[in-house]
Design an enzyme around this catalytic site. Structure first.
Site, mmCIF file in Angstrom:
data_model
loop_
_atom_site.group_PDB
_atom_site.id
_atom_site.type_symbol
_atom_site.label_atom_id
_atom_site.label_comp_id
_atom_site.label_asym_id
_atom_site.label_seq_id
_atom_site.Cartn_x
_atom_site.Cartn_y
_atom_site.Cartn_z
ATOM 1 N N ASP A 7 0.870 -1.162 0.000
ATOM 2 C CA ASP A 7 0.000 0.000 0.000
ATOM 3 C C ASP A 7 0.917 1.224 0.000
ATOM 4 O O ASP A 7 2.104 1.123 0.309
ATOM 5 C CB ASP A 7 -0.900 -0.036 1.239
ATOM 6 C CG ASP A 7 -1.809 1.167 1.335
ATOM 7 O OD1 ASP A 7 -2.440 1.508 0.325
ATOM 8 O OD2 ASP A 7 -1.877 1.775 2.422
ATOM 9 N N ASP A 9 -0.161 5.068 0.912
ATOM 10 C CA ASP A 9 -0.399 6.125 1.891
ATOM 11 C C ASP A 9 -0.350 5.593 3.320
ATOM 12 O O ASP A 9 -1.031 4.609 3.660
ATOM 13 C CB ASP A 9 -1.761 6.774 1.638
ATOM 14 C CG ASP A 9 -1.840 7.382 0.242
ATOM 15 O OD1 ASP A 9 -0.803 7.851 -0.260
ATOM 16 O OD2 ASP A 9 -2.938 7.369 -0.349
#
Length: 224
Positions: A7, A9
């Site tokens: 991922d 953020d």
């Protein structure tokens, strides 16, 4: 094949790039500061709570970019990278990526933030493969504000990774996957990975990771 999925953020970077792009466009005068901030913060709270309407959010977050057009957007994108994103890179995150490179793993970023915001970030991090929300384009090739295909959000991340694997002649049975994420929204893909790693996890994911005996990695804490 060994694959390391990340991922973006709050996992590889210590901020939400979509939310930050909104704040940046306000800072350069593209949006009304008070109105935009209220809506942007509300959508971010929905994301954290797992209730975000992703199509509505993408329309909102791309509106100012779409209206300004490609030339202005490209110039703003460069400023955003130079002033907001690159200074936020942390050596611990860069080292994690490098460890997987040195191990011979295939690296990919899997994010619920749109491709316009995240492609330059992935490039700057040295990650070629990006699975992000794809934006529909008009007849001139500019973004419309709508999502093209399946959004890489929640269960959609599993779908998009499956499509990415299939494009390479692979499926889940032929790969071994590490997946690093901070968010409970990514639970469906964490459950598909052989090595799920809760990375800088939110409170809900941390509780889930402890229950399932998944490792917890804190990349952004300063070493003692």
């Amino acid at each position: 094949m060994r694959i390391a999925l990340f991922d973006l953020d709050h996992t590889l970077i210590p901020l939400d790039s979509d939310h930050a792009w909104g704040e940046f466009t306000t800072a350069i005068g593209w949006t009304d500061a008070e109105q935009f901030k209220a809506r942007n913060d509300a959508y971010y709270a929905d994301y954290q709570a797992g209730t975000l309407n992703i199509a509505d959010y993408v329309r909102f977050t791309t509106e100012a970019t779409r209206v300004r057009g490609p030339q202005a957007a490209q110039a703003a994108q460069q400023r955003f990278m130079d002033e907001w994103i690159r200074p936020a890179f942390k050596p611990q995150a860069l080292a994690l990526l490098e460890r997987h490179r040195q191990a011979g793993d295939r690296l990919a970023i899997v994010t619920a933030t749109n491709e316009f915001v995240t492609r330059p970030i992935a490039t700057a991090l040295g990650v070629q493969d990006l699975i992000a929300i794809e934006l529909a384009r008009d007849g001139q090739g500019w973004i419309t504000g709508e999502i093209a295909g399946t959004p890489s959000f929640r269960e959609g991340k599993v779908t998009r990774v499956a499509h990415w694997l299939a494009a390479q002649g692979l499926d889940w049975s032929g790969v071994q996957i590490h997946f690093y994420s901070d968010s409970m929204n990514d639970l469906p893909l964490l459950e598909k990975a052989q090595w799920p790693v809760a990375t800088n996890p939110d409170a809900r994911l941390e509780a889930e990771a402890l229950k399932r005996h998944w490792p917890v990695l804190r990349l952004f804490e300063d070493p003692a």
